[in-house]
Design a protein around this motif. Structure first.
Motif, PDB file in Angstrom:
ATOM      1  N   GLU A 142       2.251  -8.479  -1.639  1.00  0.00           N
ATOM      2  CA  GLU A 142       1.006  -7.712  -1.809  1.00  0.00           C
ATOM      3  C   GLU A 142       0.042  -8.525  -2.662  1.00  0.00           C
ATOM      4  O   GLU A 142       0.293  -8.744  -3.842  1.00  0.00           O
ATOM      5  CB  GLU A 142       1.304  -6.364  -2.470  1.00  0.00           C
ATOM      6  N   PRO A 143      -1.081  -8.955  -2.078  1.00  0.00           N
ATOM      7  CA  PRO A 143      -2.005  -9.804  -2.844  1.00  0.00           C
ATOM      8  C   PRO A 143      -2.873  -9.049  -3.849  1.00  0.00           C
ATOM      9  O   PRO A 143      -3.288  -9.622  -4.849  1.00  0.00           O
ATOM     10  CB  PRO A 143      -2.887 -10.428  -1.753  1.00  0.00           C
ATOM     11  N   PRO A 165      -7.096   8.243  -0.214  1.00  0.00           N
ATOM     12  CA  PRO A 165      -7.672   9.563   0.101  1.00  0.00           C
ATOM     13  C   PRO A 165      -8.742  10.027  -0.898  1.00  0.00           C
ATOM     14  O   PRO A 165      -9.654  10.768  -0.544  1.00  0.00           O
ATOM     15  CB  PRO A 165      -6.451  10.486   0.085  1.00  0.00           C
ATOM     16  N   SER A 190      -2.315   8.337   8.972  1.00  0.00           N
ATOM     17  CA  SER A 190      -2.621   9.058   7.725  1.00  0.00           C
ATOM     18  C   SER A 190      -1.530   8.786   6.711  1.00  0.00           C
ATOM     19  O   SER A 190      -0.407   8.409   7.056  1.00  0.00           O
ATOM     20  CB  SER A 190      -2.724  10.572   7.970  1.00  0.00           C
ATOM     21  N   GLY A 191      -1.876   9.003   5.439  1.00  0.00           N
ATOM     22  CA  GLY A 191      -0.867   8.898   4.391  1.00  0.00           C
ATOM     23  C   GLY A 191       0.203   9.953   4.574  1.00  0.00           C
ATOM     24  O   GLY A 191       1.396   9.698   4.371  1.00  0.00           O
ATOM     25  N   GLY A 192      -0.216  11.151   4.989  1.00  0.00           N
ATOM     26  CA  GLY A 192       0.757  12.226   5.209  1.00  0.00           C
ATOM     27  C   GLY A 192       1.795  11.846   6.257  1.00  0.00           C
ATOM     28  O   GLY A 192       2.971  12.212   6.143  1.00  0.00           O
ATOM     29  N   TRP A 200      -3.256 -11.925  12.196  1.00  0.00           N
ATOM     30  CA  TRP A 200      -1.982 -12.642  12.201  1.00  0.00           C
ATOM     31  C   TRP A 200      -0.848 -11.820  12.835  1.00  0.00           C
ATOM     32  O   TRP A 200       0.182 -12.388  13.204  1.00  0.00           O
ATOM     33  CB  TRP A 200      -1.591 -13.131  10.794  1.00  0.00           C
ATOM     34  N   PRO A 212       0.729  -3.954   6.636  1.00  0.00           N
ATOM     35  CA  PRO A 212      -0.452  -4.454   5.924  1.00  0.00           C
ATOM     36  C   PRO A 212      -1.693  -3.575   6.094  1.00  0.00           C
ATOM     37  O   PRO A 212      -2.789  -3.999   5.717  1.00  0.00           O
ATOM     38  CB  PRO A 212      -0.669  -5.821   6.593  1.00  0.00           C
ATOM     39  N   GLY A 255       0.854  -1.193   0.000  1.00  0.00           N
ATOM     40  CA  GLY A 255       0.000   0.000   0.000  1.00  0.00           C
ATOM     41  C   GLY A 255       0.882   1.232   0.000  1.00  0.00           C
ATOM     42  O   GLY A 255       2.032   1.209  -0.462  1.00  0.00           O
ATOM     43  N   ASN A 256       0.343   2.317   0.543  1.00  0.00           N
ATOM     44  CA  ASN A 256       1.091   3.578   0.593  1.00  0.00           C
ATOM     45  C   ASN A 256       2.427   3.396   1.321  1.00  0.00           C
ATOM     46  O   ASN A 256       3.491   3.780   0.826  1.00  0.00           O
ATOM     47  CB  ASN A 256       0.212   4.617   1.308  1.00  0.00           C
ATOM     48  N   ALA A 257       2.382   2.742   2.495  1.00  0.00           N
ATOM     49  CA  ALA A 257       3.605   2.596   3.299  1.00  0.00           C
ATOM     50  C   ALA A 257       4.612   1.678   2.616  1.00  0.00           C
ATOM     51  O   ALA A 257       5.792   2.027   2.461  1.00  0.00           O
ATOM     52  CB  ALA A 257       3.243   2.039   4.678  1.00  0.00           C
ATOM     53  N   VAL A 262       0.374 -12.712   3.330  1.00  0.00           N
ATOM     54  CA  VAL A 262       1.075 -13.278   4.480  1.00  0.00           C
ATOM     55  C   VAL A 262       0.047 -13.857   5.435  1.00  0.00           C
ATOM     56  O   VAL A 262      -0.993 -13.244   5.691  1.00  0.00           O
ATOM     57  CB  VAL A 262       1.892 -12.164   5.180  1.00  0.00           C
ATOM     58  N   GLY A 301       2.839   2.879   9.075  1.00  0.00           N
ATOM     59  CA  GLY A 301       1.523   2.954   8.449  1.00  0.00           C
ATOM     60  C   GLY A 301       0.399   2.623   9.416  1.00  0.00           C
ATOM     61  O   GLY A 301       0.588   2.592  10.641  1.00  0.00           O
ATOM     62  N   ASP A 302      -0.767   2.342   8.844  1.00  0.00           N
ATOM     63  CA  ASP A 302      -1.981   2.200   9.655  1.00  0.00           C
ATOM     64  C   ASP A 302      -1.937   1.007  10.610  1.00  0.00           C
ATOM     65  O   ASP A 302      -2.686   0.968  11.582  1.00  0.00           O
ATOM     66  CB  ASP A 302      -3.203   2.042   8.743  1.00  0.00           C
TER      67      ASP A 302
HETATM   68  C1  LIG Z   1     -11.494   6.919   2.953  1.00  0.00           C
HETATM   69  C2  LIG Z   1     -10.081   7.282   3.331  1.00  0.00           C
HETATM   70  C3  LIG Z   1      -9.648   8.586   3.168  1.00  0.00           C
HETATM   71  C4  LIG Z   1      -8.352   8.930   3.528  1.00  0.00           C
HETATM   72  N1  LIG Z   1      -7.944  10.226   3.331  1.00  0.00           N
HETATM   73  C5  LIG Z   1      -6.685  10.587   3.623  1.00  0.00           C
HETATM   74  C6  LIG Z   1      -6.227  11.888   3.343  1.00  0.00           C
HETATM   75  O1  LIG Z   1      -6.956  12.700   2.783  1.00  0.00           O
HETATM   76  N2  LIG Z   1      -4.946  12.212   3.675  1.00  0.00           N
HETATM   77  C7  LIG Z   1      -4.111  11.304   4.263  1.00  0.00           C
HETATM   78  O2  LIG Z   1      -2.964  11.640   4.559  1.00  0.00           O
HETATM   79  N3  LIG Z   1      -4.515  10.042   4.540  1.00  0.00           N
HETATM   80  C8  LIG Z   1      -5.771   9.663   4.214  1.00  0.00           C
HETATM   81  N4  LIG Z   1      -6.194   8.385   4.451  1.00  0.00           N
HETATM   82  C9  LIG Z   1      -5.306   7.465   5.147  1.00  0.00           C
HETATM   83  C10 LIG Z   1      -4.315   6.783   4.213  1.00  0.00           C
HETATM   84  O3  LIG Z   1      -4.947   6.297   3.059  1.00  0.00           O
HETATM   85  C11 LIG Z   1      -3.654   5.647   4.982  1.00  0.00           C
HETATM   86  O4  LIG Z   1      -3.100   6.184   6.156  1.00  0.00           O
HETATM   87  C12 LIG Z   1      -2.590   4.967   4.173  1.00  0.00           C
HETATM   88  O5  LIG Z   1      -3.148   4.364   3.027  1.00  0.00           O
HETATM   89  C13 LIG Z   1      -1.895   3.911   5.028  1.00  0.00           C
HETATM   90  O6  LIG Z   1      -1.004   3.176   4.258  1.00  0.00           O
HETATM   91  P1  LIG Z   1      -0.664   1.660   4.645  1.00  0.00           P
HETATM   92  O7  LIG Z   1       0.290   1.209   3.606  1.00  0.00           O
HETATM   93  O8  LIG Z   1      -0.328   1.558   6.067  1.00  0.00           O
HETATM   94  O9  LIG Z   1      -2.039   0.883   4.459  1.00  0.00           O
HETATM   95  P2  LIG Z   1      -2.810   0.598   3.110  1.00  0.00           P
HETATM   96  O10 LIG Z   1      -2.690   1.753   2.192  1.00  0.00           O
HETATM   97  O11 LIG Z   1      -4.166   0.160   3.538  1.00  0.00           O
HETATM   98  O12 LIG Z   1      -2.037  -0.616   2.458  1.00  0.00           O
HETATM   99  C14 LIG Z   1      -1.920  -1.873   3.088  1.00  0.00           C
HETATM  100  C15 LIG Z   1      -1.635  -2.900   2.021  1.00  0.00           C
HETATM  101  O13 LIG Z   1      -1.327  -4.135   2.655  1.00  0.00           O
HETATM  102  C16 LIG Z   1      -1.944  -5.171   1.932  1.00  0.00           C
HETATM  103  N5  LIG Z   1      -2.157  -6.324   2.815  1.00  0.00           N
HETATM  104  C17 LIG Z   1      -3.143  -6.494   3.727  1.00  0.00           C
HETATM  105  N6  LIG Z   1      -3.032  -7.686   4.310  1.00  0.00           N
HETATM  106  C18 LIG Z   1      -1.941  -8.275   3.779  1.00  0.00           C
HETATM  107  C19 LIG Z   1      -1.319  -9.535   3.993  1.00  0.00           C
HETATM  108  N7  LIG Z   1      -1.807 -10.430   4.854  1.00  0.00           N
HETATM  109  N8  LIG Z   1      -0.203  -9.832   3.269  1.00  0.00           N
HETATM  110  C20 LIG Z   1       0.296  -8.938   2.378  1.00  0.00           C
HETATM  111  N9  LIG Z   1      -0.265  -7.731   2.144  1.00  0.00           N
HETATM  112  C21 LIG Z   1      -1.372  -7.414   2.841  1.00  0.00           C
HETATM  113  C22 LIG Z   1      -3.246  -4.557   1.429  1.00  0.00           C
HETATM  114  O14 LIG Z   1      -3.732  -5.268   0.292  1.00  0.00           O
HETATM  115  C23 LIG Z   1      -2.825  -3.148   1.111  1.00  0.00           C
HETATM  116  O15 LIG Z   1      -2.443  -2.989  -0.233  1.00  0.00           O
HETATM  117  C24 LIG Z   1      -7.469   7.976   4.077  1.00  0.00           C
HETATM  118  C25 LIG Z   1      -7.904   6.653   4.203  1.00  0.00           C
HETATM  119  C26 LIG Z   1      -9.179   6.299   3.836  1.00  0.00           C
HETATM  120  C27 LIG Z   1      -9.620   4.866   3.952  1.00  0.00           C
END
Ligand SMILES: Cc1cc2nc3c(=O)[nH]c(=O)nc-3n(C[C@H](O)[C@H](O)[C@H](O)COP(=O)(O)OP(=O)(O)OC[C@H]3O[C@@H](n4cnc5c(N)ncnc54)[C@H](O)[C@@H]3O)c2cc1C
Length: 394
Positions: A37-38, A46, A304-306, A262, A107, A15-17, A80, A294-295
């Motif tokens: 990444e599945p 966002p 947040s993505g920021g 997990w 994840p 994902g983003n992270a 995973v 990340g989240d």
């Molecule tokens: C509706 C919405 C609006 C948002 N608006 C904003 C905004 O305006 N500004 C901002 O800064 N942030 C915003 N965010 C938050 C931002 O999108 C997240 O903080 C950011 O995407 C987090 O990144 P991440 O990689 O941790 O998680 P994700 O982006 O959710 O990526 C996680 C990835 O891990 C993968 N994954 C999950 N389980 C497994 C597994 N078992 N094995 C392998 N891979 C796996 C998933 O498929 C996914 O691709 C928003 C979020 C949402 C939902």
């Protein structure tokens, strides 16, 4: 026991992270980076808020995953199921085992429907929706824009909800739409926020409350949505005033989130199931070759993505520091919430984990609603995301 395929740095989640970190590590000269990444489609999440506000389509936020994985990064298209940090091995669903030098666990988080009984059944009806899932984001605007009278309730949870204040984007878009179409006076709008504030930034909070008052929105903070009864279209809430029941005609949810099970099953979770890292160094508290960002990570700030713009360089640097026994960098808890106050204006609340303002630019005051900020967030930021952030140019 067979020797698993090994990678210098293995990243769980593209994902983003995960992609930002993978790209950053490659740019820093790390030759062997792999991502698990599945999903075959990558979402710029966002933009879901704009889909739920009727000003963007799902096509605008989707790209094939293989087109966005940074060059030179191997992707395993599987998920995973478990990590064995003692053996430094990651297990995939198809039975593959992957070894690692360092492991980044990112994840993301998932909607926790069980945290609010009845909420999953409610979003299966035309009277409730959320922007937090692509399949329901479009329905959010269908529901809100079709309402011409009655009671609309917006419930924003404070339990690991990613960038929770952006749940206000559909509210202000709808209120603006209702005003323009002459029905705002026939709709009672309730905003129930579980946190003690609309956003953890004093100036931005004042601006948002003023915008809400201008539309006649009834704002309550410190109110928790305990359950939804979709048959009676009623909400059970609790707060300082005790428990109460509220009817609704349209319900928008920014729901609680949880980390994948997990994480805890692998011995990597904290008491709430999120990756148990030092919120400064982002290194796992008991497994030094494991990192969390990340989240899914317990970093004690609004996810947040920021926030990733600051977390990614910290993890990239600290992986090297662990290996060279150099000094580690610390993440300062920076996070951001871009919130619209109408269909034309947006403010940016940038702050640390204690709510202290942490503006990227000292001037102008970005916590004031501006047309230019809305154009930036809606049109320029996605381009920065696709072409810079997830390519590791952070
Ligand atoms: C509706 C919405 C609006 C948002 N608006 C904003 C905004 O305006 N500004 C901002 O800064 N942030 C915003 N965010 C938050 C931002 O999108 C997240 O903080 C950011 O995407 C987090 O990144 P991440 O990689 O941790 O998680 P994700 O982006 O959710 O990526 C996680 C990835 O891990 C993968 N994954 C999950 N389980 C497994 C597994 N078992 N094995 C392998 N891979 C796996 C998933 O498929 C996914 O691709 C928003 C979020 C949402 C939902």
């Amino acid at each position: 026991m067979s020797t698993p395929q090994r990678h210098d740095v293995l990243i769980i989640g593209g994902g983003n992270a995960g992609l930002s970190l993978a790209g950053r590590l490659r740019r820093d000269g790390c030759r062997d980076v792999a991502v698990v990444e599945p999903a075959s489609v990558h979402h710029y999440r966002p933009m879901l808020s704009y889909v739920a506000s009727g000003t963007a389509t799902l096509d605008e936020l989707r790209r094939p995953q293989d087109e966005v994985v940074p060059a030179g990064v191997h992707r395993y298209a599987d998920h995973v199921v478990r990590v064995d940090p003692g053996r430094s091995v990651v297990h995939l669903a198809d039975g593959t085992e992957l070894g690692y030098g360092d492991l980044a666990v990112c994840p993301g988080s998932q909607v926790d429907w069980d945290a609010v009984p009845g909420s999953r059944a409610a979003v299966a009806t035309p009277h409730a929706a959320t922007s937090y899932l692509p399949e329901l984001a479009e329905r959010t605007w269908t529901m809100l824009s079709a309402l011409t009278a009655g009671r609309a309730v917006f419930a924003i949870a404070d339990r690991h909800t990613p960038c929770a204040p952006v749940g206000l984007k559909p509210l202000f878009a709808a209120a603006d739409h209702w005003r323009r179409t002459g029905v705002l006076g026939d709709i009672r709008v309730d905003l129930l926020v579980e946190a003690p504030h609309l956003v953890q930034h004093a100036r931005a909070d004042r601006e948002l409350r003023a915008a809400a008052a201008d539309y006649g929105v009834h704002v309550r903070t410190g109110v928790r949505l305990d359950a939804v009864d979709p048959d009676d279209r009623a909400l059970h809430v609790s707060g300082d005033d005790g428990p109460a029941n509220l009817p609704y005609d349209a319900l928008y949810l920014a729901p609680p989130h949880r980390a994948p099970a997990w994480v805890t099953d692998s011995g990597l979770g904290d008491a709430e199931g999120f990756v148990d890292v030092d919120p400064g160094t982002l290194q796992h508290r008991t497994h030094p070759r494991v990192w969390g960002l990340g989240d899914a990570a317990a970093v004690a700030t609004v996810p947040s993505g920021g926030a990733l713009r600051r977390q990614v360089p910290v993890v990239a640097r600290n992986i090297r520091a662990r290996r060279t026994r150099g000094g580690m960098r610390r993440y300062d808890g920076y996070t951001v919430a871009p919130v619209t106050t109408s269909l034309r204006h947006l403010l940016l609340a940038e702050h640390d984990r204690d709510g202290r303002p942490l503006p990227t630019l000292p001037f102008p005051e970005l916590a004031r609603p501006r047309r230019s900020l809305l154009l930036f967030d809606r049109y320029l930021e996605p381009q920065i995301y696709w072409h810079r952030l997830i390519q590791g140019k952070v």
